[in-house]
Design a protein around this motif. Structure first.
Motif, PDB file in Angstrom:
ATOM      1  N   VAL A 176       0.835  -1.208   0.000  1.00  0.00           N
ATOM      2  CA  VAL A 176       0.000   0.000   0.000  1.00  0.00           C
ATOM      3  C   VAL A 176       0.862   1.248   0.000  1.00  0.00           C
ATOM      4  CG1 VAL A 176      -1.669   1.319   1.357  1.00  0.00           C
ATOM      5  CG2 VAL A 176      -1.982  -1.152   1.059  1.00  0.00           C
ATOM      6  N   LEU A 177       1.961   1.245   0.803  1.00  0.00           N
ATOM      7  CA  LEU A 177       2.844   2.403   0.845  1.00  0.00           C
ATOM      8  C   LEU A 177       3.436   2.690  -0.531  1.00  0.00           C
ATOM      9  CD1 LEU A 177       4.744   1.838   4.223  1.00  0.00           C
ATOM     10  CD2 LEU A 177       3.195   3.725   3.656  1.00  0.00           C
ATOM     11  N   ILE A 178       3.902   1.655  -1.183  1.00  0.00           N
ATOM     12  CA  ILE A 178       4.531   1.852  -2.485  1.00  0.00           C
ATOM     13  C   ILE A 178       3.510   2.368  -3.497  1.00  0.00           C
ATOM     14  CG2 ILE A 178       5.538   0.608  -4.420  1.00  0.00           C
ATOM     15  CD1 ILE A 178       7.058  -1.080  -2.427  1.00  0.00           C
ATOM     16  N   LEU A 179       2.304   1.798  -3.474  1.00  0.00           N
ATOM     17  CA  LEU A 179       1.295   2.232  -4.441  1.00  0.00           C
ATOM     18  C   LEU A 179       0.849   3.661  -4.172  1.00  0.00           C
ATOM     19  CD1 LEU A 179      -0.886  -1.004  -4.686  1.00  0.00           C
ATOM     20  CD2 LEU A 179       0.704  -0.123  -6.385  1.00  0.00           C
ATOM     21  N   ASP A 180       0.678   3.985  -2.903  1.00  0.00           N
ATOM     22  CA  ASP A 180       0.245   5.344  -2.570  1.00  0.00           C
ATOM     23  C   ASP A 180       1.282   6.388  -2.925  1.00  0.00           C
ATOM     24  OD1 ASP A 180      -2.226   4.601  -1.681  1.00  0.00           O
ATOM     25  OD2 ASP A 180      -1.654   4.476   0.435  1.00  0.00           O
ATOM     26  N   LEU A 190       0.293  -3.595 -11.624  1.00  0.00           N
ATOM     27  CA  LEU A 190      -1.161  -3.816 -11.705  1.00  0.00           C
ATOM     28  C   LEU A 190      -1.456  -5.242 -12.142  1.00  0.00           C
ATOM     29  CD1 LEU A 190      -4.028  -2.645 -11.601  1.00  0.00           C
ATOM     30  CD2 LEU A 190      -3.749  -1.969 -13.987  1.00  0.00           C
ATOM     31  N   SER A 191      -0.695  -5.698 -13.112  1.00  0.00           N
ATOM     32  CA  SER A 191      -0.885  -7.052 -13.605  1.00  0.00           C
ATOM     33  C   SER A 191      -0.630  -8.078 -12.506  1.00  0.00           C
ATOM     34  CB  SER A 191       0.028  -7.315 -14.790  1.00  0.00           C
ATOM     35  OG  SER A 191      -0.072  -8.640 -15.232  1.00  0.00           O
ATOM     36  N   GLY A 221      -8.564   4.511  -4.744  1.00  0.00           N
ATOM     37  CA  GLY A 221      -8.483   5.769  -5.481  1.00  0.00           C
ATOM     38  C   GLY A 221      -7.316   5.797  -6.433  1.00  0.00           C
ATOM     39  N   LYS A 222      -6.194   5.203  -6.022  1.00  0.00           N
ATOM     40  CA  LYS A 222      -4.998   5.220  -6.854  1.00  0.00           C
ATOM     41  C   LYS A 222      -5.107   4.236  -8.017  1.00  0.00           C
ATOM     42  CE  LYS A 222      -0.759   6.958  -7.006  1.00  0.00           C
ATOM     43  NZ  LYS A 222      -0.442   8.399  -6.933  1.00  0.00           N
ATOM     44  N   LEU A 223      -5.709   3.102  -7.731  1.00  0.00           N
ATOM     45  CA  LEU A 223      -5.753   2.035  -8.741  1.00  0.00           C
ATOM     46  C   LEU A 223      -6.953   2.138  -9.684  1.00  0.00           C
ATOM     47  CD1 LEU A 223      -4.810  -1.049  -6.534  1.00  0.00           C
ATOM     48  CD2 LEU A 223      -3.343   0.173  -8.148  1.00  0.00           C
ATOM     49  N   GLU A 224      -7.940   2.929  -9.328  1.00  0.00           N
ATOM     50  CA  GLU A 224      -9.186   2.943 -10.111  1.00  0.00           C
ATOM     51  C   GLU A 224      -8.967   3.242 -11.588  1.00  0.00           C
ATOM     52  OE1 GLU A 224     -13.587   5.093 -10.139  1.00  0.00           O
ATOM     53  OE2 GLU A 224     -12.212   5.413  -8.460  1.00  0.00           O
ATOM     54  N   GLN A 261     -16.830   0.646  -5.764  1.00  0.00           N
ATOM     55  CA  GLN A 261     -16.909   1.953  -6.408  1.00  0.00           C
ATOM     56  C   GLN A 261     -16.064   2.022  -7.670  1.00  0.00           C
ATOM     57  OE1 GLN A 261     -15.595   1.271  -3.512  1.00  0.00           O
ATOM     58  NE2 GLN A 261     -13.626   2.287  -3.170  1.00  0.00           N
ATOM     59  N   ILE A 262     -15.072   1.174  -7.763  1.00  0.00           N
ATOM     60  CA  ILE A 262     -14.226   1.176  -8.959  1.00  0.00           C
ATOM     61  C   ILE A 262     -15.021   0.747 -10.190  1.00  0.00           C
ATOM     62  CG2 ILE A 262     -12.214   0.059 -10.029  1.00  0.00           C
ATOM     63  CD1 ILE A 262     -10.931  -0.124  -7.322  1.00  0.00           C
ATOM     64  N   LEU A 263     -16.035  -0.072  -9.994  1.00  0.00           N
ATOM     65  CA  LEU A 263     -16.759  -0.688 -11.109  1.00  0.00           C
ATOM     66  C   LEU A 263     -17.913   0.157 -11.623  1.00  0.00           C
ATOM     67  CD1 LEU A 263     -16.947  -4.303  -9.641  1.00  0.00           C
ATOM     68  CD2 LEU A 263     -15.215  -3.350 -11.171  1.00  0.00           C
ATOM     69  N   THR A 264     -18.068   1.344 -11.076  1.00  0.00           N
ATOM     70  CA  THR A 264     -19.206   2.178 -11.479  1.00  0.00           C
ATOM     71  C   THR A 264     -19.219   2.431 -12.982  1.00  0.00           C
ATOM     72  OG1 THR A 264     -19.180   3.258  -9.321  1.00  0.00           O
ATOM     73  CG2 THR A 264     -20.369   4.370 -11.096  1.00  0.00           C
ATOM     74  N   GLY A 265     -18.065   2.661 -13.554  1.00  0.00           N
ATOM     75  CA  GLY A 265     -18.012   3.045 -14.965  1.00  0.00           C
ATOM     76  C   GLY A 265     -18.141   1.904 -15.953  1.00  0.00           C
ATOM     77  N   ILE A 266     -18.141   0.659 -15.473  1.00  0.00           N
ATOM     78  CA  ILE A 266     -18.159  -0.457 -16.430  1.00  0.00           C
ATOM     79  C   ILE A 266     -19.540  -1.102 -16.542  1.00  0.00           C
ATOM     80  CG2 ILE A 266     -15.746  -0.986 -15.999  1.00  0.00           C
ATOM     81  CD1 ILE A 266     -16.780  -3.452 -14.414  1.00  0.00           C
ATOM     82  N   THR A 267     -20.524  -0.568 -15.813  1.00  0.00           N
ATOM     83  CA  THR A 267     -21.861  -1.178 -15.884  1.00  0.00           C
ATOM     84  C   THR A 267     -22.444  -1.179 -17.296  1.00  0.00           C
ATOM     85  OG1 THR A 267     -22.781   0.944 -15.152  1.00  0.00           O
ATOM     86  CG2 THR A 267     -22.418  -0.735 -13.466  1.00  0.00           C
TER      87      THR A 267
END
Length: 1551
Positions: A176-180, A190-191, A221-224, A261-267
């Motif tokens: 988490v630290l590295i990603l943030d 990501l893969s 938020g970072k990965l979305e 919440q990440i999936l909101t845009g793919i519906t």
């Protein structure tokens, strides 16, 4: 201490400056260094830092950082981590050294997988230090991206569930630290994270999957953006992103749980997968969403609510596999969270699929609903559970049986839960009743139902007391049908037990030289085999059973037949019997059924004792409902298994002493049924039962008195003669006291039935008392207030007493034995006649209207009861007064009487002729009374058919036509002729006065000929042929007879017969051959044969009454169309439902669709009233009414039947109109616009001619409505392309074209293929309406056409509608004729004008030809229409310039292929000018009409409209076409079907 630590650090540092070559020595030094460093706090004093310096520098040497030994690496990394901790936040080394250090640290993490390693603790310390002091962030500053990727991969590969929580937390924190802290998320990171997701990954552990989900949750938020990019790419079919083969559905599944919440845009993309045509993609999307919504503890997010709605719509998917998958997921969805907010919506959607056309889907719905109910009983509402239980009546046997099994499971669970006081005991007590109803289903065997009720209904651990409590509750919920079914099961058991006992006795007495015993055994086998579903197989099994020599088998059968055998013993005996036989024995299944049917496993003595105990318990708590149920259940058991009451005599007598009316009534009823069996034991009781029963006869209720008399007769050896004689004397003596008269009168009547010799000793006293003291009594108050009562419920006490008196008198003539020997029935009939006539025994008595109505009803019911034995003594006038009871002003009286008639006929206690009363209750078409009458008649006909089959098999040599249900017709015709509403045929010529007669006669004949198929024409099966022959024979026999009651009514009866013959011929169009009719013996009380008409065949030569003529029939048949209950508001509401659903893009659930379709059936058609304005009429004519088309087609079929009957050829439909060119981009306008879905479809149409009336024997014409609903097919296609067709239009068009369904409504809506153009509203000699007649070969082809050929494709419903003229009775009077001016043959070639009454104007035309045989002319109108008319019966005028015949040249015949070619038709309609069309019409008309006049028999339904393009076609080709207007329908192309499927998913599904 500090000094010592400083010295140790210096020593270790100096030694590490030159590391020893030995591994052990190096390890020892590194351990010392690590221990020393671990004791130093963070940010130490400068002196401490100086002491550390040698060690710090030595540790960073390359030879240590890159040492190959794993233990050395761990120790070095441990030391570095300690140094990093101490010097934080300052970096202790340079960037290059730090890179090597992090490589070393990351390499140590690979050893975390071995928790048993000695270095595992040090590795954990390194991990925790890296996480706690955020040292990992430095890797980002050093741009060690590959190293970070390696670390992430290592974490996911080594993490496991065995790791302590601190290891998992540290890994998560580092990631988490590295990603943030990262500016951009690298693709490989990501893969790596996404690769760990998914349930199907074998290369990653569940711990790795949870770690990845936790990381995504904390870095959402970072990965979305990155995750969104990957998912959108994958859902779009582009798998190039990340260059990794990831299952995006599995990724979505896990992300939905951690960061939805990440999936909101793919519906939208998932919705696209749900709607795609690719089945595999659609199935995967269903699988994904089903798994998401079934997640326990996870609610459906707001952004996924639209997806959930679309997911529910997949229940109507066109692929069965998809529908089943959705049902399965919805089941798991409810089981995972029964209280979810969407539960009602899900349950409703599932219930809509109960009518799916695929049995597997219906079965899956049953499974889903009952699985959910078994998991949580309160989730499924009771009404849904009942709805699912209706699948017991499914057309699929597998669905029926599965539903039965699941219902048994559900009820068993209900019993368990109720015993634990978790639910209300009555929640599912209706289930056994549903199962019992299946006894009337031929697909269920009675032994199967009995086995379930005996063995599968209750849990095995239930005691008899528990079962009895449930049975009492179950029985309290039974209706009459279910009680009857239970009695049927017990009756079969009783018969089998009795016959089995006889067989066992015969078998014991059987000797080798006793052939008569062998015959009796064979007869016993035949009797018992009839009680099984397969009698032949059962008899064969009995024969095999008879050969068995095993003594144990016969002992077990004997024990099973013993009523003293307990429930547990019976089950044990059954299991032992089956074990002896073995599963491979041919009798295994049969003996399993036999052991159930002949044993007392259903109810036994234990049950009876517990029921009596339960009755006492319910009395103590005051529960009258369950107390009554106990008594009723005990009565049923005592009726069919009286032996089970042996040993309960004391209990019965004790209950009889209780001061409870329900118990007294119940126990007396039980004694009446079983008293003969337990007679001896009752005599041994301490109390005198006789006295208790006599007291109830004197002072009890009427039911108690009735059962008490029967019980006295049953429990005494002399059938109660002695005890009843004593009772009878007391009863007669108490009459004058006028106390307890209801009970006394009841007792007297029952004594008359039971012991007639006793009753006859003082009969005169009783009859005199009833007549003088009761029937001839009036209101004792004398104030006249009671005579003002008119409401049904305002019956007086005196009226009730009179009814009881009538019942007593009636019972006296219905004794149990030798009823026909009783004299004096005439006096009773006279009393009943007076009451039926006046409402009282005398017209001089004053009583209220309510009392009179009750007395009339009582007398009518008395006639019904008497008719069973005294029908020959009931006069005709009394019979008719009884039949007319349904015309009483009180609806309660009508209903009670008709119910009694229906009950008696079904129980075969009443002659079927009384079914005429059902018909006298109707006065109009499709009223509630009409539908109820139709249903009653169907059941009566069924009863008569069964009786007929039985009598024919027994007395095949006799003339059994009297047993036919058709024989009711002899009484019906007479009753109609004598009915006050039927005028004398010689005095009244108003056809409207005979409308009630027509309704009644038509309903009865249609019931006989069509059963429950309704008013349809077409092929008739063998039984319909027999019925038709019987009807014709009866009607002809009546016409050959004279009315015995009133000779003046004979001609009216004959006219009704003519009407009946005409109706019958139209209802059975194929059965026009009446050569096989024979004389029928008619009721001698109604008819007598007229000698001059003795030969039945001579009746055919008699003149037919006008009531059976064409005009009258046309009038009546038009009423059928006009009087259907198409309620405008209801139809509009249905339209709104359909249109609204189509507008919103939603699909109507099948349940709603079925409701709409069913509701449209009985609704009344819009009718044009007399005060309707011309504008309103025009507007109604322009409206597109799909259901109107159905009625038009039905009317057309009726009129074809008329032509068949009269021998008239079907005139071809000639269209007229002006062919015009319409560009594809041209907007079409409609006069009288109609909005659908906020879209106006505008078509240019003329003001059409209004419908004209049809006179006597006049052929039906297409004239009058052309153009009003006819547009070109090219216009239809253009409108489809430019406008949105409403769901209702697509439903009736697409469904009707793509498949054949069971719905008559949809089937009759199929449009015919034709092409026509709009024309002016005036008649024009130049205008011809071009229409196509498509052959059967051509309609099968569906090759695509270009824009010039689109006219052949029926894309719009508007282009296919024919308008028919409504027949009128206006033609009954002859119209003006001009035969005095010119002879019929001289009129050929003349120009005349014919009057059209509804248009109120003349239309001009030319007389084309004349048929002297039929005296009919062929008229060619100026607009191209052709009619065949009997000019002598029409109003017409000769034109002044039309006297000279004109010779017309012969036309050249065109081949059918040329005629029907779309290309040539299109060219002709687009190129020929109006003059050429006119000439072509004139040329072709003569040849066409010439062919029409050729005598030939035309098929009834082969009636087409002919256009200019085919007017020269060979008539033989026309005759060889299909038998229906529907034959011209061409199936749509594949794209049309796809469009229909995509727009109406699942709407074509049906059960």
């Amino acid at each position: 201490m500090a000094q010592k630590l400083l010295q140790q650090l210096r020593d270790v540092g100096s030694k590490l400056e030159s590391p020893p070559a030995s591994k052990d020595a190096l390890v020892k030094l590194l351990k010392q260094a690590a221990n020393c460093l671990s004791e130093i706090d963070q940010s130490p004093l400068p002196s401490m830092l100086d002491s550390m310096r040698p060690c710090l520098n030595a540790i960073a040497k390359q030879e240590l950082l890159k040492h190959q030994d794993r233990e050395v690496k761990v120790l070095v990394a441990t030391c570095i981590c300690e140094i990093t901790r101490i010097t934080a936040p300052e970096a202790p080394y340079s960037d290059d050294v730090l890179r090597d250090i992090f490589h070393l640290i990351v390499s140590t993490f690979s050893g975390l997988g071995d928790i048993n390693s000695s270095s595992f603790g040090r590795r954990v310390v390194i991990l925790e230090t890296l996480a706690r002091y955020r040292s990992c962030v430095v890797m980002l500053d050093l741009e060690c991206n590959d190293l970070i990727y390696e670390m992430f991969s290592t974490f996911f590969s080594v993490v496991s569930d065995d790791h302590p929580q601190n290891v998992l937390t540290s890994m998560q924190t580092i990631m988490v630290l590295i990603l943030d802290e990262s500016e951009d998320i690298q693709d490989n990171l990501l893969s790596t994270i996404l690769s760990a997701l998914g349930r199907k990954r074998n290369d990653y552990s569940m711990a790795a999957r949870r770690l990845a989900m936790n990381v995504i949750e904390h870095c959402a938020g970072k990965l979305e953006p990155c995750i969104m990019q990957f998912l959108v790419s994958s859902l779009s079919g582009d798998n190039s992103y990340l260059n990794k083969s990831l299952d995006h559905h599995e990724v979505i599944y896990d992300i939905y749980q951690c960061a939805p919440q990440i999936l909101t845009g793919i519906t939208p993309y998932i919705t696209g997968e749900l709607l795609t045509d690719k089945l595999d993609v659609r199935l995967k999307a269903v699988q994904l969403l089903g798994d998401l919504f079934s997640l326990p503890g996870v609610s459906i997010s707001e952004s996924f609510q639209p997806l959930f709605s679309e997911f529910l719509k997949r229940l109507t998917d066109r692929v069965v596999e998809v529908r089943i998958a959705v049902i399965e997921h919805l089941k798991h969805c409810l089981i995972s969270n029964p209280s979810r907010p969407e539960a009602p919506q899900i349950i409703k959607a599932l219930s809509d699929r109960l009518l799916d056309y695929d049995e597997n889907v219906r079965k899956e719905v049953v499974s889903a609903v009952y699985d959910v109910a078994c998991h949580a009983l309160k989730v499924i509402p009771a009404e849904i559970a009942r709805l699912v239980a209706e699948r017991l009546r499914d057309k699929s046997l597998s669905v029926k049986r599965y539903t039965m099994e699941r219902l048994a499971d559900l009820y068993k669970l209900n019993c368990i839960k109720s015993s634990e006081s978790l639910i209300d005991i009555e929640d599912f007590e209706w289930i056994p009743g549903k199962m019992l109803r299946c006894l009337y289903d031929k697909d269920f065997r009675s032994e199967t139902i009995e086995l379930i009720l005996c063995g599968s209904l209750f849990p095995s651990e239930f005691s008899i007391k528990d079962k009895v409590k449930h049975w009492v509750t179950i029985f309290s919920r039974f209706d009459k049908v279910e009680v009857k079914a239970l009695e049927q099961v017990l009756l079969q058991k009783h018969r089998l037990q009795q016959e089995m006992q006889k067989y066992l006795s015969l078998r014991l007495a059987l000797q080798e030289d006793a052939p008569d015993l062998q015959k009796r055994i064979s007869g016993s086998f035949r009797i018992m085999s009839r009680l099984f579903s397969d009698p032949a197989k059962a008899e064969e099994s009995f024969l095999i059973l008879n050969q068995l020599k095993d003594v144990n088998i016969w002992k077990i059968l004997t024990s099973l037949l013993d009523p003293s055998t307990s429930f547990c013993q019976a089950w044990s005996y059954r299991d032992e019997l089956l074990k002896i036989l073995g599963e491979r024995h041919p009798l295994y299944d049969f003996m399993g059924m036999l052991s159930i049917k002949c044993s007392y496993l259903f109810f036994n003595k234990e049950y009876v004792k517990e029921i009596l105990s339960e009755a006492a318990a319910q009395q103590s708590v005051g529960n009258t409902k369950l107390l009554s149920s106990c008594m009723n259940l005990l009565t049923v058991i005592s009726s069919f298994s009286p032996l089970l009451l042996a040993g309960c005599e004391e209990d019965l007598v004790c209950l009889l002493k209780e001061d409870n009316e329900i118990i007294k009534e119940g126990i007396t009823h039980v004694l009446a049924r079983a008293g003969g069996i337990i007679r001896e034991q009752l005599a041994l009781t301490s109390s005198s039962v006789d006295l208790l029963l006599e007291r109830l006869c004197l002072e009890g209720t009427r039911k108690q008195a009735k059962y008490s008399v029967q019980a006295l007769a049953a429990i005494t050896k002399d059938d109660g003669l002695k005890s009843l004689s004593v009772l009878y004397k007391r009863l007669v003596d108490m009459l004058e006291e006028k106390t307890h008269l209801p009970a006394i009168l009841q007792s007297l009547g029952c004594i008359a039935q039971t012991a007639l010799p006793v009753f006859e000793t003082r009969e005169d006293e009783i009859v005199g008392f009833i007549r003088s003291k009761i029937l001839e009594s009036s209101d004792p108050k004398g104030d006249g207030a009671s005579t003002q009562k008119t409401e049904w419920g305002e019956r007086s006490e005196l009226c009730l007493l009179k009814i009881f008196g009538i019942k007593t008198l009636v019972k006296s003539y219905l004794p149990a034995k030798d009823a026909h020997l009783r004299p004096g029935i005439e006096k009773l009939v006279e009393i009943l006649k007076n009451i039926l006539l006046f409402g009282d025994i005398s017209n001089n008595l004053e009583s209220s209207a309510a009392d009179k109505a009750h007395l009339k009803l009582s007398s009518a019911k008395a006639v019904l009861r008497l008719s069973r034995h005294w029908d020959h003594k009931i006069p005709v006038d009394v019979f008719y007064m009884t039949l007319r009871m349904p015309q009483d002003i009180h609806p309660q009286s009508r209903k009670l009487f008709l119910n009694k008639v229906h009950q008696y006929i079904k129980e075969r206690l009443l002659d079927a002729k009384y079914a005429c009363s059902f018909l006298l209750n109707i006065n109009d078409y499709h009223t509630p009374e009409y539908e109820e009458c139709k249903q009653n008649l169907l059941e009566v006909v069924q009863v008569c058919q069964q009786l007929k089959v039985r009598q024919l098999s027994m007395q095949c040599e006799m003339n059994m036509l009297v047993a036919y249900p058709e024989y009711i017709l002899a009484y019906l015709v007479h009753a109609l002729a004598h009915h006050p509403s039927c005028p004398n045929i010689e005095e009244c010529m108003d056809v409207q006065a005979f409308e009630p007669t027509y309704w009644r006669l038509h309903l009865f004949l249609s019931t006989l000929l069509h059963g429950d198929e309704g008013r349809q024409s077409g092929g008739v099966s063998n039984w319909k042929k027999e019925s038709f022959t019987a009807i014709v024979s009866i009607l002809h026999s009546i016409k050959s007879s004279e009315d015995v009651v009133d000779g003046a009514k004979s001609k009216t009866s004959h006219a009704i017969c003519d009407l009946g013959l005409a109706i019958a011929k139209r209802l059975a169009q194929d059965q026009t051959d009446i050569s096989v009719i024979s004389a029928v013996p008619l009721p001698h009380t109604l008819y007598k044969l007229v000698e001059k008409n003795k030969d039945v065949s001579s009746v055919d030569a008699d003149e037919q009454s006008w009531l059976g003529g064409e005009s009258a029939i046309a009038h009546f048949e038009a009423l059928i169309i006009e009087n259907k209950e198409m309620i405008d508001s209801g139809a509009a509401k249905d339209d709104m439902v359909l249109e609204g659903s189509d507008k919103d893009g939603d699909e109507v659930p099948l349940g709603e669709m079925m409701k709409i379709l069913k509701s449209q059936g009985p609704k009344k058609k819009k009718t044009i009233k007399k005060n309707t304005s011309p504008f309103d009429i025009k507007k109604m004519e322009h409206e597109v009414d799909v259901l109107g088309v159905v009625r038009e087609i039905n009317l057309d079929n009726l009129e074809r039947a008329q032509n068949t009957e009269t021998g008239t050829k079907d005139p071809e439909y000639f269209g007229s109109g002006q062919t015009s060119k319409i560009n594809n981009n041209e907007k079409l306008t409609v006069a009288g616009k109609r909005k659908r879905d906020k879209t106006t479809i505008e078509v240019v149409v003329p003001t059409p001619k209004r419908k004209r009336s049809v006179s006597v024997q006049r052929s039906h014409s297409a004239k009058g409505q052309k153009g009003s609903r006819e547009i070109t097919s090219s216009q239809s296609i253009e409108m489809d392309e430019k406008t949105h067709i409403s769901l209702e239009q697509k439903l009736f068009t697409d469904k009707g074209l793509t498949e054949s369904t069971d719905s008559d409504l949809l089937a009759s809506c199929l449009p015919t293929v034709k092409s026509s153009s709009s024309r002016n509203g005036k008649k024009d000699a130049d205008g011809l309406l071009a229409e196509k007649v498509v052959s059967n070969d051509q309609k099968k082809s569906s090759s695509p056409l270009d824009s010039n050929k689109k006219s052949s494709q029926p894309k719009s419903l508007l282009g296919s509608i024919k308008k028919r003229k409504v027949r009128s009775i206006a033609g009954l009077g002859k119209c003006s004729s001009h035969s005095d001016e010119l002879s019929d043959s001289e009129l050929v070639g003349s120009r005349i004008k014919v009057w059209w009454p509804l248009d109120k104007q003349f239309y001009e035309g030319v007389v084309q030809s004349y048929d002297p045989g039929k005296k009919k002319h062929v008229i060619l109108y100026d607009d191209g229409d052709v009619e065949v008319l009997h000019l002598a019966k029409e109003k017409w005028e000769l034109m002044s310039n039309g006297c000279m015949p004109k010779k017309r040249p012969k036309s050249k015949h065109t081949s059918p292929h040329e005629e029907l070619s779309p290309e040539k038709t299109g060219d002709k309609s687009n190129q020929a000018d109006s003059k050429q069309k006119k000439n072509s019409m004139k040329k072709s008309s003569s040849s066409k009409i010439k062919r029409k006049s050729t005598p030939r028999k035309r098929k009834v339904n082969n009636r087409k409209r002919v256009s200019e393009s085919n007017v020269n076609a060979d008539m033989s080709d026309m005759d060889s076409r299909g038998d229906s207007d529907l034959s011209s329908v061409r199936p749509p192309s594949g794209s049309d079907v796809d469009d229909a499927n995509s727009g109406l998913k699942g709407k074509n599904m049906q059960c």
